[in-house]
Design a protein around this motif. Structure first.
Motif, PDB file in Angstrom:
ATOM      1  N   HIS A  43       0.836  -1.202   0.000  1.00 51.43           N
ATOM      2  CA  HIS A  43       0.000   0.000   0.000  1.00 51.43           C
ATOM      3  C   HIS A  43       0.867   1.246   0.000  1.00 51.43           C
ATOM      4  O   HIS A  43       2.097   1.158   0.005  1.00 51.43           O
ATOM      5  CB  HIS A  43      -0.979  -0.001   1.178  1.00 51.43           C
ATOM      6  CG  HIS A  43      -0.336   0.098   2.520  1.00 51.43           C
ATOM      7  ND1 HIS A  43       0.331  -0.943   3.114  1.00 51.43           N
ATOM      8  CD2 HIS A  43      -0.268   1.127   3.410  1.00 51.43           C
ATOM      9  CE1 HIS A  43       0.782  -0.572   4.299  1.00 51.43           C
ATOM     10  NE2 HIS A  43       0.442   0.678   4.502  1.00 51.43           N
ATOM     11  N   HIS A  45       1.376   3.907   2.110  1.00 48.23           N
ATOM     12  CA  HIS A  45       1.975   4.602   3.251  1.00 48.23           C
ATOM     13  C   HIS A  45       3.501   4.569   3.165  1.00 48.23           C
ATOM     14  O   HIS A  45       4.098   3.580   2.730  1.00 48.23           O
ATOM     15  CB  HIS A  45       1.511   3.975   4.569  1.00 48.23           C
ATOM     16  CG  HIS A  45       0.118   4.372   4.944  1.00 48.23           C
ATOM     17  ND1 HIS A  45      -0.643   3.664   5.838  1.00 48.23           N
ATOM     18  CD2 HIS A  45      -0.656   5.428   4.542  1.00 48.23           C
ATOM     19  CE1 HIS A  45      -1.814   4.252   5.982  1.00 48.23           C
ATOM     20  NE2 HIS A  45      -1.850   5.320   5.214  1.00 48.23           N
ATOM     21  N   HIS A 107      -6.903  -1.304   3.913  1.00 48.65           N
ATOM     22  CA  HIS A 107      -6.066  -1.073   5.086  1.00 48.65           C
ATOM     23  C   HIS A 107      -6.931  -1.199   6.342  1.00 48.65           C
ATOM     24  O   HIS A 107      -8.124  -0.917   6.322  1.00 48.65           O
ATOM     25  CB  HIS A 107      -5.479   0.338   4.985  1.00 48.65           C
ATOM     26  CG  HIS A 107      -4.406   0.671   5.959  1.00 48.65           C
ATOM     27  ND1 HIS A 107      -4.658   0.898   7.292  1.00 48.65           N
ATOM     28  CD2 HIS A 107      -3.064   0.846   5.782  1.00 48.65           C
ATOM     29  CE1 HIS A 107      -3.523   1.215   7.897  1.00 48.65           C
ATOM     30  NE2 HIS A 107      -2.543   1.177   7.005  1.00 48.65           N
ATOM     31  N   ARG A 116     -10.277   5.063   4.745  1.00 50.24           N
ATOM     32  CA  ARG A 116      -9.473   3.864   4.568  1.00 50.24           C
ATOM     33  C   ARG A 116      -8.892   3.827   3.162  1.00 50.24           C
ATOM     34  O   ARG A 116      -9.578   4.128   2.187  1.00 50.24           O
ATOM     35  CB  ARG A 116     -10.313   2.606   4.806  1.00 50.24           C
ATOM     36  CG  ARG A 116     -10.752   2.444   6.238  1.00 50.24           C
ATOM     37  CD  ARG A 116     -11.637   1.220   6.411  1.00 50.24           C
ATOM     38  NE  ARG A 116     -10.859  -0.016   6.355  1.00 50.24           N
ATOM     39  CZ  ARG A 116     -11.397  -1.234   6.475  1.00 50.24           C
ATOM     40  NH1 ARG A 116     -12.712  -1.367   6.599  1.00 50.24           N
ATOM     41  NH2 ARG A 116     -10.628  -2.297   6.449  1.00 50.24           N
ATOM     42  N   ASN A 119      -5.222  -1.796   0.420  1.00 47.57           N
ATOM     43  CA  ASN A 119      -4.095  -2.589   0.923  1.00 47.57           C
ATOM     44  C   ASN A 119      -4.269  -4.008   0.395  1.00 47.57           C
ATOM     45  O   ASN A 119      -5.382  -4.550   0.394  1.00 47.57           O
ATOM     46  CB  ASN A 119      -4.099  -2.596   2.453  1.00 47.57           C
ATOM     47  CG  ASN A 119      -3.002  -3.465   3.052  1.00 47.57           C
ATOM     48  OD1 ASN A 119      -1.926  -2.983   3.385  1.00 47.57           O
ATOM     49  ND2 ASN A 119      -3.264  -4.758   3.216  1.00 47.57           N
ATOM     50  N   ASP A 133      -0.737  -3.752   5.969  1.00 48.75           N
ATOM     51  CA  ASP A 133      -1.363  -3.130   7.141  1.00 48.75           C
ATOM     52  C   ASP A 133      -2.817  -3.563   7.260  1.00 48.75           C
ATOM     53  O   ASP A 133      -3.751  -2.755   7.186  1.00 48.75           O
ATOM     54  CB  ASP A 133      -1.273  -1.608   7.045  1.00 48.75           C
ATOM     55  CG  ASP A 133       0.046  -1.074   7.557  1.00 48.75           C
ATOM     56  OD1 ASP A 133       0.951  -1.884   7.813  1.00 48.75           O
ATOM     57  OD2 ASP A 133       0.190   0.159   7.675  1.00 48.75           O
ATOM     58  N   ALA A 134      -3.015  -4.844   7.426  1.00 51.29           N
ATOM     59  CA  ALA A 134      -4.345  -5.400   7.620  1.00 51.29           C
ATOM     60  C   ALA A 134      -4.183  -6.774   8.248  1.00 51.29           C
ATOM     61  O   ALA A 134      -3.119  -7.391   8.131  1.00 51.29           O
ATOM     62  CB  ALA A 134      -5.090  -5.511   6.289  1.00 51.29           C
TER      63      ALA A 134
END
Length: 215
Positions: A43, A45, A107, A116, A119, A133-134
């Motif tokens: 993702h 980030h 995410h 959200r 992800n 991140d999940a």
């Protein structure tokens, strides 16, 4: 395959002379993606996606390619035409000789007032899973889980229950770059024999640069 932790959420996988790197972000080692034949990004980030590090990898190896979701791919396709592939939940592909399945779409919730983002997690060679991140459960047996240990969106009870649900043979901590030694010790204790229990899973935390063989 050989698994090397490259700091925070980034890992390097090696098999048959090929190198696959997942999530070379800003909190990982600066050269984490250099030498990669393929890179996967979960993702957008910054602790998972650092554009300068991806550029360094692709410039160092003209044959290197990236697989990622659309939000990241849109940043890179113009600069590296033909070398960035957009993937999403349910897709399967081969990257640097590794068979990869994409699992998940969103995410984890950080706060209800924050939108959200997307992800996607990656199941590699049917045995190793990096969820990004999940807390995505891939719905099939997993031998090695890369466990997101700590984040603004998680709490320990969720992490422990996630390991129980996935039930891998082994779990290696990732996403631990915000923890100091005190915090790391607390997580190690709670995920070990002194904690509430994570079934038959063997939990370990690798230091940056440390390698281990996986099934």
């Amino acid at each position: 395959m050989k698994l090397t932790k490259k700091g925070h959420a980034c890992v390097r996988l090696e098999k048959d002379g090929q190198v696959l790197v997942i999530d070379p972000g800003a909190f990982g080692e600066p050269d984490a993606a250099v030498g990669a034949d393929a890179v996967l990004v979960t993702h957008e980030h910054a602790d998972h996606f650092a554009e300068d590090r991806l550029r360094a990898a692709l410039e160092a190896n003209p044959a290197a390619r990236i697989w990622t979701l659309r939000s990241v791919a849109d940043h890179l396709k113009a600069a590296f035409p033909g070398r960035v592939t957009t993937v999403g939940h349910g897709d399967t592909f081969t990257a640097a000789g590794f068979d990869v399945e994409a699992h998940g779409e969103l995410h984890a919730v950080i706060h209800p007032d924050l939108p959200r983002i997307t992800n996607v997690g990656y199941l590699v060679d049917g045995s190793l899973f990096h969820p990004g991140d999940a807390l995505t459960v891939p719905g099939r047996p997993v031998e090695t889980l890369l466990l997101p240990l700590h984040a603004p969106w998680s709490k320990f009870s969720e992490i422990a229950d996630y390991v129980r649900e996935v039930a891998p043979g082994q779990a290696y901590a990732v996403h631990d770059g915000l923890l100091n030694d005190n915090g790391l010790g607390v997580y190690d204790r709670n995920l070990g024999p002194a904690g509430p229990g994570i079934g038959q899973t063997d939990y370990r935390r690798l230091t940056p640069g440390e390698s281990v063989g996986t099934a």
